[in-house]
Structures are given as C-alpha cells and as structure tokens.
Design a protein around this motif. Sequence first.
Motif, PDB file in Angstrom:
ATOM      1  N   MET A  45       0.849  -1.196   0.000  1.00 44.54           N
ATOM      2  CA  MET A  45       0.000   0.000   0.000  1.00 44.54           C
ATOM      3  C   MET A  45       0.887   1.249   0.000  1.00 44.54           C
ATOM      4  O   MET A  45       0.642   2.198  -0.747  1.00 44.54           O
ATOM      5  N   GLU A  46       1.901   1.240   0.829  1.00 48.78           N
ATOM      6  CA  GLU A  46       2.831   2.379   0.929  1.00 48.78           C
ATOM      7  C   GLU A  46       3.610   2.570  -0.367  1.00 48.78           C
ATOM      8  O   GLU A  46       3.747   3.688  -0.864  1.00 48.78           O
ATOM      9  N   GLY A  50       0.289   5.117  -0.925  1.00 45.53           N
ATOM     10  CA  GLY A  50      -0.820   5.214   0.010  1.00 45.53           C
ATOM     11  C   GLY A  50      -0.606   6.005   1.284  1.00 45.53           C
ATOM     12  O   GLY A  50      -1.563   6.438   1.899  1.00 45.53           O
ATOM     13  N   VAL A  52       0.334   4.952   4.400  1.00 42.17           N
ATOM     14  CA  VAL A  52      -0.427   4.141   5.348  1.00 42.17           C
ATOM     15  C   VAL A  52      -0.420   4.780   6.737  1.00 42.17           C
ATOM     16  O   VAL A  52       0.607   5.266   7.207  1.00 42.17           O
ATOM     17  N   ASP A  66      -5.114   3.936   3.587  1.00 42.29           N
ATOM     18  CA  ASP A  66      -4.295   4.860   2.817  1.00 42.29           C
ATOM     19  C   ASP A  66      -4.689   6.254   3.263  1.00 42.29           C
ATOM     20  O   ASP A  66      -5.873   6.606   3.199  1.00 42.29           O
ATOM     21  N   PRO A  72      -3.844   7.758  -4.226  1.00 47.18           N
ATOM     22  CA  PRO A  72      -2.469   7.377  -4.538  1.00 47.18           C
ATOM     23  C   PRO A  72      -2.138   7.435  -6.037  1.00 47.18           C
ATOM     24  O   PRO A  72      -2.814   6.828  -6.866  1.00 47.18           O
ATOM     25  N   ARG A 167      -8.291   3.889  -2.793  1.00 46.85           N
ATOM     26  CA  ARG A 167      -7.648   3.793  -1.488  1.00 46.85           C
ATOM     27  C   ARG A 167      -7.944   2.420  -0.896  1.00 46.85           C
ATOM     28  O   ARG A 167      -9.021   1.873  -1.094  1.00 46.85           O
TER      29      ARG A 167
END
Length: 175
Positions: A45-46, A50, A52, A66, A72, A167
Amino acid sequence: MIEINQQEFLTTLQQRLTERHPEIDWTAVQTALLLDQQWEVLARMEATGGEVDLVNETDDTYVFFDCAEESPVDRRAVCYDEAALAARKNATSMEQLSNEIGAAVLTEEDYQFLQTLGDFDQKSQSWLATDPAFRQHGDALFGSKRHGRTFAYYNGVQSYYSNRGFRCKFTVNKG
C-alpha cells in the motif's frame, strides 16, 4: 510484484505512527505486523503511494487506511474491475491492483470515516467498493471532497481518469 524492503518500511511506519499517534505502543504494532508477514500488505500500500496510517484499534486488530492527501498516484487512471477492463482494454483495473496489494478497497462508509480524519481527495477522486447489485448496472461509486463536503457519486465502471484512483484498507490481527 512490488519490491519491498522490510526494514525501510517499518522505519517509515514507526516514524509516522510515533509522530501522529504518540500514545500507540510501536512495539505491539510491530509485533502484530510481523505475525504472518502482515506488514507486506501495508508495505505494498505504501509503495504505491498510500501513506499508510493507523485509523482504528480494537482489542484484536489494528486498522490501517491509505491516508495520502490525494488518491495514490501509482493507482490512478484505472477502470473499476476486470469485467470493465475486458470491455475497455485499459492497462489495469482497481480490482487487479488491490488484489496484487492484498488489501480491500475502501467502502463508502470507510471513505466517510476517512474524511473525518482530514481533508482527502480535494483534487483527486477515489473509486469505492461497490455492492454487486449496484455494480451489475454497469456503474460503481467514487468519492471526493470539495468545498469542505464529502461526496460519493457513481460513474460507469469502464471509465478511467488521470485523477481517479483508489484507497485501500487492511486490518492487522494482533495475534
């Protein structure tokens, strides 16, 4: 698949959580993340933009969303799902990318909650998980925030825009 450096990600997350949530016990969070390699989903995700952050904690779980200011960047210009992708021949879909990341797409309720934490998607939009009964009509939900208000609306699932992404959320079990 996205290359991830465990130590770099955990250091980034530790700094973020320590700054934003000083009351959180980082050691407990890290222990939970390392169980069953749960950190890898958050790291994906990062890695896709995102940013996080921990948004909720229960007795059994930590819930991460996110929290990038805008949808993102590495997850934009995608259609909604695989069926829309097949009809449109885009490069990818939200469904495909969220499956690769291993996290769920925010629901409309999640998105409304996220917007209570700050001002997100003021210049971008985010696809939202849409129930199958609504989706069968060829549409899906997306959200944004304009003029201090959060909006959820619908668009055809085949549509994709350079400023519309999605997200994710991921729930980490404490053990």
